[in-house]
Design an enzyme around this catalytic site. Structure first.
Site, PDB file in Angstrom:
ATOM      1  N   LYS A  77     -18.006-108.466 -21.596  1.00  0.00           N
ATOM      2  CA  LYS A  77     -19.124-108.780 -22.490  1.00  0.00           C
ATOM      3  C   LYS A  77     -19.280-110.295 -22.643  1.00  0.00           C
ATOM      4  CE  LYS A  77     -20.859-107.476 -27.104  1.00  0.00           C
ATOM      5  NZ  LYS A  77     -20.487-106.816 -28.385  1.00  0.00           N
ATOM      6  N   SER A 151     -24.018-103.692 -29.839  1.00  0.00           N
ATOM      7  CA  SER A 151     -24.422-104.820 -29.026  1.00  0.00           C
ATOM      8  C   SER A 151     -23.789-104.862 -27.625  1.00  0.00           C
ATOM      9  CB  SER A 151     -24.071-106.122 -29.745  1.00  0.00           C
ATOM     10  OG  SER A 151     -22.667-106.227 -29.954  1.00  0.00           O
ATOM     11  N   SER A 175     -20.625-101.563 -32.409  1.00  0.00           N
ATOM     12  CA  SER A 175     -21.135-102.080 -31.143  1.00  0.00           C
ATOM     13  C   SER A 175     -20.437-101.569 -29.895  1.00  0.00           C
ATOM     14  CB  SER A 175     -21.100-103.615 -31.154  1.00  0.00           C
ATOM     15  OG  SER A 175     -22.066-104.106 -32.044  1.00  0.00           O
TER      16      SER A 175
END
Length: 459
Positions: A77, A151, A175
């Protein structure tokens, strides 16, 4: 499509049934096929990954000891530092490449993993969707007009489409679990402090933790056994637990499982598809021999703990940007609206979280595991949150985090487990929440559900 690509790739490379280079090329092929449409990976590290995979193959040829993830392609990420790439946090405010890997990336490489690239996220993860003002929206592989959640949006889609065998995400309010539920993956948010945040002392103060998104429970356990464990600089530390891989491979025994579809957030209505997912899974758990009952968790309101830490986290991350003038509209407004969050207010919020945790954990006096929906809503349209300020974005996010964010405040482990499909053709899921340091029971139970009700994958 391989249902456990981490486990099968590591085993295949060790047995010389497949090379690390071949495993990587399969992922790069999936990237070439799907990424232009789905926008999961923002930085492809093809050349560096090919060199790394070749090095892994040389180790195999030399008959040297192999790590547990030897040759496994993994994506990272955007909020986690990878040496030689800019840590963008999903925005445009940083331009200087990181000098070194974050500790979790270092551990992945030490275990033999091959780093494929960086994955898309909304700037600072300030909404639970895949809408990035800077890098465009990530799309759901089941329906590209719909969001994959966030996210950790790019991480979820990269794994679901085979661009990576696993991908590291982060969870400060759902997330990991939200995108896992929207695209049909397994996603465990571990106990607070289980995974190091080094070189940073924390991830969103007491709210956040890093962790993988994977296609299977065993794959998640394999990655967690590599990345978990505190560093000296970590602000939070979890308690002692055993091997996650062993937990994923053993039967959970007969458990007391309480279920509830009551949202934590008042005024939120749960989609009927998610209610059905919980009720159907409850019946499955009865068939598996568990003591299953509906309960009222009597949720405490986590707002006084969550909101100050959310604003404090965004302000701290934006203050560290090289070019804060490049902030998105949403996070500029977050800085404006968050003027009142002084360090004293932030610390007060953390203390409020400790009170919330005590109240939230009372449910575990009567059950071993709590089962709820992951989200109250179905995946929204792509792009719905681009250009919105923080207030509109926060209000729009409430149904998505209505079950998830409490457990960030409390710190408990919680997992999104696939539960089938809704009438819209997209996946459904249930959330399993464990007591403090209860990852092992969640992994054992999730693996039992997976064996009884295997889940499919897109494309």
């Amino acid at each position: 499509m391989d249902s456990s690509p981490v486990a099968s790739t590591a085993a295949g490379v060790a047995a010389e049934d497949i090379t690390a280079s071949a495993a990587l090329e399969r992922c790069l092929g999936a990237y070439a096929r799907d990424n232009a449409e789905l926008n999961a990976i923002t930085v492809l590290l093809a050349d560096a990954a090919r060199v790394e995979a070749s090095q892994r193959d040389l180790v195999v040829a030399a008959r040297k000891p192999l790590g547990p993830l030897h040759g496994v392609p993994i994506a990272i990420k955007e909020e986690i530092a990878v040496a030689g790439t800019v840590t963008t946090f999903g925005g445009l405010g940083n331009v200087t490449p990181a000098a070194a890997d974050a500790e979790v990336v270092r551990r992945l490489r030490a275990a033999g993993a091959v780093i494929v690239g960086k994955t898309n996220m909304p700037e600072f993860g300030s909404v639970p969707f895949g809408d990035s003002d800077a890098h465009g929206s990530t799309r759901n592989p089941w329906d590209p007009a719909r969001s994959p959640g966030g996210s950790s949006a790019g991480s979820a889609v990269a794994v679901a489409t085979g661009m990576a065998a696993a991908a590291m995400g982060g969870d400060g309010g759902g997330s990991i679990r939200v995108p896992a539920s929207y695209v049909g993956l397994f996603g465990l948010k571990p106990q607070r402090g289980r995974v190091t945040t080094a070189p940073d002392p924390h991830l969103w103060w007491a709210l956040g933790t890093a962790g993988p998104l994977t296609r299977s429970v065993l794959d998640s356990a394999l990655v967690y056994d590599v990345v978990r464990g505190a560093a000296d600089t970590d602000l939070f530390r979890a308690g002692e637990v055993g091997s996650f891989v062993e937990a994923a491979r053993r039967e959970p025994g007969r458990l007391r499982i309480g279920w509830s579809t009551k949202p934590v957030t008042r005024g939120v209505t749960c989609d009927p598809a998610h209610v059905r997912a919980v009720e159907e899974t409850a019946r499955l758990l009865v068939d598996l021999g568990h003591d299953v009952r509906e309960v009222d968790p009597r949720y405490p309101d986590p707002s006084a703990a969550f909101v100050p830490q959310l604003f404090a986290s965004i302000r701290a991350e934006t203050d560290a940007l090289e070019h804060p003038e490049r902030l998105s509209v949403r996070n500029r407004s977050a800085n404006t609206w968050g003027f009142w969050v002084t360090p004293r207010v932030r610390d007060w919020g953390i203390r409020q979280g400790e009170k919330v945790a005590r109240k939230a954990n009372r449910v575990f006096e009567q059950v071993d595991v709590l089962m709820t929906p992951v989200t109250a809503n179905r995946p929204p349209a792509v792009g719905a949150f681009i250009g919105k300020g923080v207030i509109r974005a926060s209000l729009g996010s409430m149904p998505t985090v209505a079950y998830a964010a409490l457990w960030n405040v409390a710190g408990n482990p919680a997992a999104s487990v696939p539960a089938g499909f809704a009438d819209d053709g997209l996946p459904t899921a249930v959330q399993l929440v464990g007591p403090t340091d209860g990852e092992e029971v969640l992994l054992s139970l999730s693996a039992q559900i997976e064996a009884a009700r295997p889940w499919p994958f897109p494309r």
